[in-house]
Design a protein around this motif. Structure first.
Motif, short mmCIF file in Angstrom:
data_model
loop_
_atom_site.label_atom_id
_atom_site.label_comp_id
_atom_site.label_asym_id
_atom_site.label_seq_id
_atom_site.Cartn_x
_atom_site.Cartn_y
_atom_site.Cartn_z
N LEU A 158 0.83 -1.20 0.00
CA LEU A 158 0.00 0.00 0.00
C LEU A 158 0.87 1.26 0.00
O LEU A 158 0.61 2.21 -0.73
N GLU A 159 1.94 1.22 0.77
CA GLU A 159 2.82 2.39 0.85
C GLU A 159 3.49 2.66 -0.49
O GLU A 159 3.56 3.81 -0.94
N SER B 62 0.89 3.82 -3.18
CA SER B 62 0.35 5.16 -2.92
C SER B 62 1.24 6.26 -3.49
O SER B 62 0.78 7.37 -3.72
N LYS B 63 2.50 5.96 -3.75
CA LYS B 63 3.42 6.94 -4.34
C LYS B 63 3.01 7.29 -5.77
O LYS B 63 3.45 8.29 -6.31
N GLU C 175 -0.31 7.49 -6.70
CA GLU C 175 -1.69 7.99 -6.71
C GLU C 175 -1.84 9.28 -7.51
O GLU C 175 -2.81 9.47 -8.21
N ASP C 176 -0.87 10.17 -7.38
CA ASP C 176 -0.95 11.47 -8.05
C ASP C 176 -0.26 11.51 -9.39
O ASP C 176 -0.04 12.59 -9.95
N TYR D 156 -5.26 -2.75 -5.25
CA TYR D 156 -5.12 -1.45 -4.58
C TYR D 156 -6.46 -1.05 -3.99
O TYR D 156 -7.48 -1.03 -4.68
N SER E 11 -9.61 0.99 -2.72
CA SER E 11 -10.25 2.26 -3.04
C SER E 11 -10.85 2.83 -1.77
O SER E 11 -10.86 2.18 -0.73
N LYS E 12 -11.38 4.04 -1.85
CA LYS E 12 -11.98 4.66 -0.67
C LYS E 12 -13.15 3.83 -0.15
O LYS E 12 -13.42 3.82 1.04
#
Length: 73
Positions: free
Chosen positions: A5-6, A9-10, A12-13, A60, A62-63
């Motif tokens: 996850l870490e 997450s890099k 994501e943007d 991954y 999601s919210k």
């Protein structure tokens, strides 16, 4: 190749949609850990365009995967 996850997450943007080369370039410019760049380099490249992180790592979260109700607070 492994994702956590870490690490995921890099990205994501990242500028989605993106090619493998664009994602590697983004990871290098954004200072992502070496493991992220190595994972991206290990991906098979058939000239694909990736629409989101889920295309790279289907697990991954999601919210919707989190049970936090933002409306309560």
């Amino acid at each position: 190749m492994y994702w956590t996850l870490e690490l995921a997450s890099k990205l994501e943007d990242a500028p989605w949609p993106a090619t493998k080369e664009e994602l590697i370039d983004y990871a290098m410019r954004s200072g992502a850990p070496l493991e992220v760049i190595e994972n991206l380099q290990e991906m098979e490249d058939e000239g694909e365009i990736y629409e989101s992180i889920e295309d790279i790592w289907p697990d991954y979260p999601s919210k919707e995967d989190f049970f936090f109700n933002e409306e309560e607070y």
